[in-house]
Write an enzyme that holds these catalytic residues in place. Structure first.
Site, PDB file in Angstrom:
ATOM      1  N   GLY A   1      -6.985  -5.248  -4.304  1.00 50.82           N
ATOM      2  CA  GLY A   1      -5.819  -5.045  -4.439  1.00 50.82           C
ATOM      3  C   GLY A   1      -5.272  -4.310  -2.614  1.00 50.82           C
ATOM      4  O   GLY A   1      -4.710  -4.840  -1.779  1.00 50.82           O
ATOM      5  N   THR A   2      -6.156  -3.066  -2.961  1.00 49.52           N
ATOM      6  CA  THR A   2      -6.444  -2.774  -1.450  1.00 49.52           C
ATOM      7  C   THR A   2      -6.565  -3.228  -0.620  1.00 49.52           C
ATOM      8  O   THR A   2      -6.567  -3.761   0.739  1.00 49.52           O
ATOM      9  CB  THR A   2      -7.880  -1.289  -1.639  1.00 49.52           C
ATOM     10  OG1 THR A   2      -7.132  -0.773  -2.433  1.00 49.52           O
ATOM     11  CG2 THR A   2      -7.597  -1.008   0.210  1.00 49.52           C
TER      12      THR A   2
ATOM     13  N   GLY B   1      -7.202  -8.651  -9.793  1.00 49.40           N
ATOM     14  CA  GLY B   1      -6.755  -8.769 -11.523  1.00 49.40           C
ATOM     15  C   GLY B   1      -7.496  -7.227 -11.986  1.00 49.40           C
ATOM     16  O   GLY B   1      -7.727  -7.773 -13.503  1.00 49.40           O
TER      17      GLY B   1
ATOM     18  N   THR C   1     -20.201 -14.165   1.413  1.00 51.39           N
ATOM     19  CA  THR C   1     -20.727 -14.540   0.438  1.00 51.39           C
ATOM     20  C   THR C   1     -18.986 -14.522  -0.748  1.00 51.39           C
ATOM     21  O   THR C   1     -19.169 -13.554  -1.534  1.00 51.39           O
ATOM     22  CB  THR C   1     -21.735 -14.403  -0.969  1.00 51.39           C
ATOM     23  OG1 THR C   1     -22.991 -15.208   0.681  1.00 51.39           O
ATOM     24  CG2 THR C   1     -22.599 -15.203  -1.989  1.00 51.39           C
TER      25      THR C   1
ATOM     26  N   CYS D   1      -3.000  18.970  -7.744  1.00 53.88           N
ATOM     27  CA  CYS D   1      -4.114  19.299  -7.909  1.00 53.88           C
ATOM     28  C   CYS D   1      -4.893  18.352  -8.273  1.00 53.88           C
ATOM     29  O   CYS D   1      -6.008  18.366  -8.724  1.00 53.88           O
ATOM     30  CB  CYS D   1      -3.990  19.976  -9.742  1.00 53.88           C
ATOM     31  SG  CYS D   1      -3.155  21.740  -8.197  1.00 53.88           S
TER      32      CYS D   1
END
Lengths: 135, 396
Positions: B71-72, B200, B237, B325
């Site tokens: 997604g990134t 996915g 690929t 944190c």
């Protein structure tokens, strides 16, 4: 989970000396909730020795383990000895802290130092040493 | 010890059927998609089959799907690739304040490259106001990127309305649908978007498999130069097993979406109703009704998220938090801050997300486990003692 070693985890799971001292001889606070960690230390002083130490901590696992370790290190020490406790020493006693936690969570020594200064000030012999302790 | 995984927003497991669909392409049909022989043909068939299924999930055409590795990557590709392709028309882009970092940081990079970025604020529920989007659009706005839903607080954005506004301006509209595609109905035509990202591992497909849907005719500048893979828009690929898995996951998500959503939202509602009854000073974050089916997010006052995660983990419960944190950057969640939640309260953020293996007993277990953990940390918290000493402070 964050990469804490066994020693840190042990102190986090069973922190020593948690609480507040009513009519404490000295109280010191370090950090703030915005950055995520905040600690308040309470001390009782007898014959220039720390006869009791307690704390309250808001923060992550490291912050809680640090507070616990500082309380253990300070208990029974002379004020001069207790002022020698540094963040680096606390981290060493905890057998290491994750790099990104070293500064923000390692405020215990600073809070203890402030509590000692607070006591000394009340005693009318205000500490000449720089406030807030070493970072 | 009971083990309860409630962090499906971080990632879902791969379904057995999905794994089955992937396995042949590691050892048997291991050919390169671009090869002109039987080995290549088998791999190509798998990829094209998956392309059709992914397109089907979101109501697009197969040829409009570009496979990526996450997604990134899809978000980076869309934001940077679309902006660069349109830069002769203008250099202004619009994003919301609560986008995923793969959108926000891509926008930051574009700023360094000479673009201007406007961040649209959100309200206390994390909703983007379409009017605010309209106000931020200028003559030189070439791209708007607003997420379909925010996984951290579950809020679903009014994408259709926003898309209408963007369309009138002539700018390109991209939506990050990583939190929604495969989880709730997503139809690119009905939504009226020009580009859409999905991943996915949010709907029981493998990690390393994402896609960008790009409407036919919309220009984009490739990120990876090289061969002719993905129509020359994403060289390299093809990861055939991952793509095959993504295709299978998309097919199963489409078929099971209704039942899944119904189950997840029942669990979500049970936790959202139950937790504030067991613990005082808890707020639900995000929109009360327009929210993802599997998302139950809270802020627990006076204590910090990482400490809660660690104690929950010691009880076998896996969740996440937006506290400073818990982030590597040691900053409280930008989403919660953008919603106007004060820093010290945002530190107590806790996010439960439900999935296919979740049960009502899991919720019961969490409801049992939480009060002692919260109590223990509050007993230790200087903020809580201060609160107790100031009775005048009203309850939120």
């Amino acid at each position: 989970m964050p990469v804490y070693n066994e020693k840190v985890m042990e102190h986090f799971m069973s922190p020593r000396n948690v609480g507040e001292i009513e009519n404490a001889d000295g109280v010191g606070e370090a950090g703030n909730p915005v950055c995520g960690d905040m600690m308040t230390f309470y001390i009782k002083v007898k014959d220039n020795h720390i006869s009791d130490v307690k704390y309250k901590t808001f923060g992550c696992g490291a912050a809680i383990a640090v507070s616990s370790m500082v309380s253990e290190m300070a208990m029974g020490k002379t004020l001069e000895e207790a002022k020698e406790i540094t963040p680096a020493l606390v981290a060493k006693k905890l057998e290491g802290l994750p790099k990104n936690k070293f500064h923000c969570s390692n405020l215990g020594a600073q809070a203890l130092n402030k509590a000692i200064d607070n006591y000394l000030k009340k005693q009318g012999k205000a500490a000449k040493s720089k406030k807030g302790g070493k970072r | 010890m009971r083990e309860v995984y409630l962090d499906y927003i971080a990632t879902t497991p791969v379904l057995p059927e999905v794994l089955e669909a992937m396995l042949p392409y590691f050892r048997d049909a291991y050919g390169n998609v671009q090869s002109l022989h039987n080995w290549g043909d088998k791999a190509r068939e798998a990829v094209e089959d998956a392309r059709g299924r992914v397109a089907d999930l979101i109501g697009g055409e197969a040829e409009e799907i570009i496979f990526t590795a996450s997604g990134t990557e899809s978000n980076n590709f869309a934001v940077k690739g679309l902006a660069i392709a349109q830069q002769s028309k203008g250099k202004h882009i619009v994003v919301s304040a609560i986008e995923h970092f793969s959108v926000l940081h891509s926008a930051k990079t574009l700023e360094k490259w000479g673009f201007e970025v406007t961040e649209v604020p959100v309200d206390k529920y994390g909703l983007v106001d379409p009017d605010k989007v309209a106000q931020s659009i200028r003559k030189d706005t070439i791209l708007v990127s607003i997420m379909h839903a925010n996984s951290e607080v579950g809020t679903i954005e009014p994408i259709k309305e926003i898309a209408n506004i963007v369309k009138k301006s002539g700018a390109i509209f991209h939506t990050d649908a990583v939190a929604t595609a495969g989880t709730i109905p997503v139809d690119v035509k009905e939504m009226g978007v020009d580009a859409l990202s999905l991943a996915g591992n949010q709907f029981y497909g493998p990690k390393g498999a994402g896609a960008l849907w790009l409407k036919k005719g919309v220009r984009i500048i490739p990120f990876l130069d090289g061969g002719v893979q993905e129509g020359g828009r994403r060289a390299g690929t093809e990861d055939v097993p991952a793509i095959a898995g993504l295709g299978k996951a998309a097919e199963m998500a489409k078929a099971g979406m209704g039942t899944r959503a119904k189950r997840f939202s029942a669990l979500r509602d049970k936790l959202i109703a139950g937790l504030p009854k067991r613990i005082e000073h808890v707020t639900v974050t995000g929109h009360p009704t327009q929210r993802l089916p599997g998302n139950a997010s809270f802020c627990i006052e006076f204590i910090e998220g990482e400490a809660m995660l660690m104690l929950l983990n010691s009880q076998g419960i896996a969740v996440s938090s937006g506290s400073a944190c818990t982030s590597r950057a040691l900053k409280a969640s930008h989403v919660l801050i953008a919603m106007g939640i004060p820093h010290e309260i945002a530190q107590g953020s806790l996010l439960f997300s439900f999935g296919l293996d979740s049960t009502g007993e899991d919720v019961d277990y969490v409801l049992e486990a939480m009060p002692p953990i919260v109590d223990r940390l509050r007993q230790m918290s200087p903020l809580y003692s201060k609160f107790l000493k100031e009775p005048k402070r009203g309850k939120k």
